[in-house]
Write an enzyme that holds these catalytic residues in place. Structure first.
Site, mmCIF file in Angstrom:
data_model
loop_
_atom_site.group_PDB
_atom_site.id
_atom_site.type_symbol
_atom_site.label_atom_id
_atom_site.label_comp_id
_atom_site.label_asym_id
_atom_site.label_seq_id
_atom_site.Cartn_x
_atom_site.Cartn_y
_atom_site.Cartn_z
ATOM 1 N N CYS A 32 0.808 -1.208 0.000
ATOM 2 C CA CYS A 32 0.000 0.000 0.000
ATOM 3 C C CYS A 32 0.852 1.274 0.000
ATOM 4 C CB CYS A 32 -0.987 -0.051 1.161
ATOM 5 S SG CYS A 32 -2.421 1.019 0.978
ATOM 6 N N HIS A 33 0.801 2.079 1.064
ATOM 7 C CA HIS A 33 1.589 3.303 1.171
ATOM 8 C C HIS A 33 2.980 3.051 1.769
ATOM 9 C CE1 HIS A 33 -2.427 5.056 0.691
ATOM 10 N NE2 HIS A 33 -1.823 6.170 0.318
#
Length: 185
Positions: free
Chosen positions: A112-113
């Site tokens: 994800c991030h």
């Protein structure tokens, strides 16, 4: 798969704002495969997880980035969440810790991030990686080849985009951690 990681120690690096499922599901996968897991964070105490924008549970920190030694671990997982990697990339000890895994050729999983911390550690140049779509420009500017795929493996670096990718991500990190060091980095 029950004992494929027996005797391995895996670090999970996270801070407040970690996406809960991106921490708990990979942790469960490597523990179920026999690994010992420790939560490393920028401060002692506990971290606050989130379910998107809602508060989740708190998780106890085992060791701080200031005290952590990458040499004590066989692999590293960087969960996502928007705030979590932003806090991590601003912490010089966290960045050093991450870079140490790459310098040693140890496998790393990121979702994800999470790759924001990899950008700060300057370890994505020349690598193929995926992430949450909004990180595409950051990763490309840092020299990575960004692709939109469920799971990507590049010489021990496993990356995925989002919680929906967790089954593939979890299976692949267990596989890479079982393989161990990748000397061709």
């Amino acid at each position: 798969m029950a004992a494929t990681l027996q005797g391995k120690r895996i670090a999970f690096l996270a801070a407040d704002g970690v996406e809960e499922v991106e921490y708990t599901k990979p942790r469960e996968a490597v523990e179920n495969a026999g690994a010992q897991v420790e939560l490393v964070s920028i401060e002692s105490g506990s971290i606050q997880a989130f379910n998107h924008l809602d508060h989740g549970k708190q998780y106890p920190v085992d060791v701080t980035t200031k005290e952590a030694d990458a040499g004590a671990y066989d692999g590293l997982v960087l969960p996502g969440g928007v705030a979590n990697p932003d806090f991590l990339r601003a912490d010089p000890d966290a960045v050093r810790f991450v870079k140490s895994f790459f310098d040693a050729g140890k496998p790393v999983g990121v979702i994800c991030h999470g790759p924001w911390t990899l950008v700060e550690a300057d370890v994505v140049r020349g690598r193929t990686i995926t992430s949450w779509p909004s990180l595409r420009t950051d990763l490309t500017n840092a020299g990575a080849n960004w692709v939109d795929q469920e799971v990507v493996t590049d010489n021990g670096l496993v990356s995925s985009r989002k919680p929906d990718d967790l089954p593939a991500f979890c299976a692949k990190i267990v596989e890479e951690f079982a393989e161990g060091r990748h000397t061709a980095r």
